[in-house]
Design an enzyme around this catalytic site. Structure first.
Site, PDB file in Angstrom:
ATOM      1  N   CYS A   1      -2.584  18.362  -3.275  1.00 24.95           N
ATOM      2  CA  CYS A   1      -2.793  19.723  -3.778  1.00 24.95           C
ATOM      3  C   CYS A   1      -2.424  20.694  -2.664  1.00 24.95           C
ATOM      4  O   CYS A   1      -3.060  20.705  -1.608  1.00 24.95           O
ATOM      5  CB  CYS A   1      -4.251  19.904  -4.188  1.00 24.95           C
TER       6      CYS A   1
ATOM      7  N   CYS B   1      -0.666  27.174  -8.296  1.00 31.27           N
ATOM      8  CA  CYS B   1      -0.526  25.761  -7.934  1.00 31.27           C
ATOM      9  C   CYS B   1       0.448  25.669  -6.760  1.00 31.27           C
ATOM     10  O   CYS B   1       1.617  26.029  -6.893  1.00 31.27           O
ATOM     11  CB  CYS B   1      -0.021  24.955  -9.128  1.00 31.27           C
TER      12      CYS B   1
END
Length: 259
Positions: A74, A198
């Site tokens: 991530c 993101c």
């Protein structure tokens, strides 16, 4: 027991951060992690991140999606854990840490976190989209009128259908705003909804837009629902290296919750 946690966010992508250097957290408690991330019955977050000791680097990042399952890299979470490590006094302004996809270098300059991502050597090009892995798998597709686009319903269809199926892919919808500026909205697997930002997704978008000739710049600005990020890179022999994801990562609050 009561667990001390810290809430961090990077362009609206928010995370529960826990200092687990003493190995106090039961990492098999998937339902517990899912409950913590629930926005109505828990703290609320897009992901759950543990900071742990590592023998060969400054620290280890262990990342869980909001569904409680350990997941792939991530990018915004990586930027947030760097800010968290600095807050804890583990690092000063530069670091090397280990994540599920390998070692990452990072630095903090004036509150902005610069995170070096893994090299990308393979970009699959299709008539309607591109697919590449920037630490997590990403489908990149250009659309028009992105501000009114149905991200959740369209992203969900792509995420679960061929060729991704149950393993799934994150899905990024992109609109070009100028030569080096793109608007991005992302449906994230594991969250199973649109997130405000993101990090691995905007990294994938920047590389895909360069690869397909939408831009010649190697410094790309990405506008997400949660704010602006920048991705820089070098390209050679069809691949991409020296990739950096740049943006703010902010402390929100600290608390305790029964675990």
């Amino acid at each position: 027991m009561n667990m001390t946690f810290y809430k961090y966010q990077g362009t609206g992508n928010d995370f529960i951060m826990v200092d687990n250097r003493l190995q106090i957290i039961d990492k098999t408690n998937i339902k517990g992690i899912e409950r913590l991330c629930d926005r109505r019955f828990g703290i609320g977050a897009d992901g759950f991140i543990l900071l742990e000791n590592d023998e060969k680097s400054d620290f280890k990042m262990v990342y869980y999606n909001a569904d409680g399952n350990e997941s792939t890299m991530c990018g915004n979470g990586g930027r947030c854990i760097v800010a968290f490590a600095k807050f804890l006094g583990i690092i000063e302004n530069e670091t090397e840490f280990i994540a599920i996809d390998g070692l990452h270098n990072a630095k903090v300059e004036d509150g902005i976190v610069h995170l070096q991502m893994q090299d990308v050597s393979k970009i699959e090009l299709f008539d309607t989209h591109q697919f590449l892995d920037t630490g997590s798998p990403h489908h990149v597709e250009m659309v028009s009128n992105i501000s009114n686009y149905e991200v959740k319903s369209n992203g969900e269809k792509i995420r679960y259908n061929e060729p991704y199926n149950e393993a799934g892919s994150n899905v990024n919808f992109v609109e070009q705003l100028s030569n080096d500026n793109f608007a991005v909205r992302t449906y994230e697997r594991g969250v199973e909804d649109e997130t405000l930002s993101c990090g691995t997704g905007v990294t994938a978008v920047a590389i895909a837009m360069h690869k397909t000739g939408k831009t010649e710049s190697n410094q790309i600005n990405l506008n997400t629902q949660g704010g602006q990020l920048k991705v820089t890179f070098n390209s050679s022999n069809g691949g991409y290296n020296n990739i950096w994801l740049v943006g703010a990562a902010d402390y929100v609050f600290k608390g305790e919750i029964e675990w």
